[in-house]
Scaffold this motif. Structure first.
Motif, mmCIF file in Angstrom:
data_model
loop_
_atom_site.group_PDB
_atom_site.id
_atom_site.type_symbol
_atom_site.label_atom_id
_atom_site.label_comp_id
_atom_site.label_asym_id
_atom_site.label_seq_id
_atom_site.Cartn_x
_atom_site.Cartn_y
_atom_site.Cartn_z
ATOM 1 N N LYS A 157 39.369 35.197 29.910
ATOM 2 C CA LYS A 157 39.409 34.324 31.105
ATOM 3 C C LYS A 157 38.901 32.784 30.688
ATOM 4 N N TYR B 192 40.904 29.925 29.761
ATOM 5 C CA TYR B 192 42.139 29.515 29.747
ATOM 6 C C TYR B 192 42.692 28.312 28.887
ATOM 7 N N TYR C 56 45.402 22.070 35.099
ATOM 8 C CA TYR C 56 43.723 22.088 35.100
ATOM 9 C C TYR C 56 43.071 21.479 36.406
ATOM 10 N N HIS C 57 42.336 21.998 36.927
ATOM 11 C CA HIS C 57 41.713 21.655 38.146
ATOM 12 C C HIS C 57 42.780 21.460 39.328
ATOM 13 N N THR C 58 43.614 22.416 39.373
ATOM 14 C CA THR C 58 44.405 22.587 40.470
ATOM 15 C C THR C 58 44.526 24.053 40.958
ATOM 16 N N GLU C 59 44.944 24.201 42.294
ATOM 17 C CA GLU C 59 45.096 25.808 42.894
ATOM 18 C C GLU C 59 46.022 26.494 41.894
ATOM 19 N N LYS D 211 43.694 27.977 39.309
ATOM 20 C CA LYS D 211 42.684 29.150 39.549
ATOM 21 C C LYS D 211 43.523 30.312 40.043
ATOM 22 N N GLN D 212 44.644 30.352 40.265
ATOM 23 C CA GLN D 212 45.608 31.515 40.560
ATOM 24 C C GLN D 212 46.004 32.097 39.445
ATOM 25 N N CYS D 213 45.999 31.249 38.189
ATOM 26 C CA CYS D 213 46.989 31.732 37.008
ATOM 27 C C CYS D 213 46.334 33.059 36.516
#
Length: 338
Positions: free
Chosen positions: A186, A188, A307-310, A313-315
């Motif tokens: 987790k 990343y 980093y810090h994008t949607e 978060k969805q990766c």
């Protein structure tokens, strides 16, 4: 600006990398106002110890909380009280958040630079140090600005060599980062555990010591890397900031993910090989100067940086880090970087 400046307060209470970047203000201040100028620093609790062996910094005010208002913040109140006892000539607020505005307004000083009196916008694709230059340029001359590079002073090399049985030549590895509390799958920003193990095996076969560094809070992360191969010195949790600076300064090279010690390596002019994927190296890599070597090792995937994008978060998997191979790192070190 009035040149009669003897006491200066710098405010930058961020993480380790933020503080290393902000150290770029120290030499310009000394050039402009003289080597005998007194410089105090407002830092995040624990991080201010990066200046514990630095004779250029007189006093560090450590804040247990950045966000707590002054009424409930002992550290901020200490700054204000100190200024009323012995006013500053200059305050340089390198923080852009409004959480320090009340403290700055109440702190006594002849001249105050930065928030809340002037907001400096940060271009998103610009390195953090270059963004700080926008503040410096508002009151420093060009000769002083030419010295605006991160620089740290820690324990001398001969002391750390003796204290930790360091070889004359060694490579330092910084496998962890500020997300060490997350499981490896987790985290990343992390390089895969198996990649680190392969790199350790490859490097330990060479005629150089391999030194692993990390903080006490990261001890659990390093269990994934054990057992270490021969010729590996484990300094995880054993160095304070001053010694960490000395260890990285005496190394032949540093291999790191995107984390604070990578910035330390850049600030002490040790060649640093940074493994980066989700974050933007244009902004977060160690600051490149004419005096250091900073080589970014990345997979250059079209989805990076995220980093810090949607998208981040969805990766489902940080393929951008998996695709950086251990043999690429070994080759880059052998070539000595850019």
């Amino acid at each position: 600006m009035n040149e009669n400046v003897n006491r200066i307060l710098v405010i930058r209470a961020g993480q380790l990398g933020d503080t290393v970047c902000a150290s770029s203000i120290i030499e310009p201040l000394r050039h402009r106002y003289g080597d005998s100028v007194t410089i105090d620093w407002v830092a995040k609790a624990g991080i201010g110890r990066v200046f514990s062996r630095d004779p250029r910094i007189h006093k560090v005010f450590e804040l247990g909380s950045r966000r707590a208002p002054l009424l409930f913040n002992k550290g901020k109140r200490e700054v204000v009280v100190e200024s009323w006892r012995n006013p500053y000539d200059l305050i340089v607020n390198l923080e852009l958040a409004s959480i320090f505005n009340v403290m700055v307004r109440l702190t006594k000083a002849k001249i105050k630079i930065g928030m809340p009196y002037r907001l400096f916008e940060e271009p998103p694709e610009t390195h953090a140090v270059e963004n700080l230059h926008l503040i410096y340029e508002s009151f420093l001359d060009q000769n002083s600005m030419s010295l605006a590079e991160p620089k740290l002073i820690g324990t001398p090399a001969e002391e750390v060599r003796e204290r930790y049985a360091l070889a004359n030549h060694y490579i330092a590895l910084v496998p962890s980062n500020s997300h060490h509390h997350l499981p490896p799958e987790k985290n990343y920003r992390n390089w895969p555990i198996e990649h680190w193990k392969q790199l350790l095996a490859r490097l330990s076969q060479q005629d150089r010591q391999v030194v692993i560094v990390g903080g006490k809070s990261e001890l659990g992360f390093f269990e994934y890397l054990k057992p270490y191969p021969p010729n590996v010195l484990d300094l995880v949790g054993k160095t304070d900031f001053a010694d960490l600076i000395g260890v990285l300064a005496a190394a032949d090279a540093v291999v790191s993910t995107d984390t604070g010690p990578a910035h330390i390596a850049g600030a002490v002019n040790t060649p640093v090989f940074m493994l980066i994927g989700p974050t933007n190296p244009k902004r977060t890599a160690p600051y490149k100067t004419p005096h250091n070597v900073v080589q970014i090792l990345c997979a250059n995937l079209p989805c990076s940086p995220c980093y810090h994008t949607e998208r981040f978060k969805q990766c489902p998997k940080n393929q951008c880090m998996y695709d950086i191979l251990p043999e690429q790192v070994v080759e880059a070190i052998a070539l000595g970087g850019d």
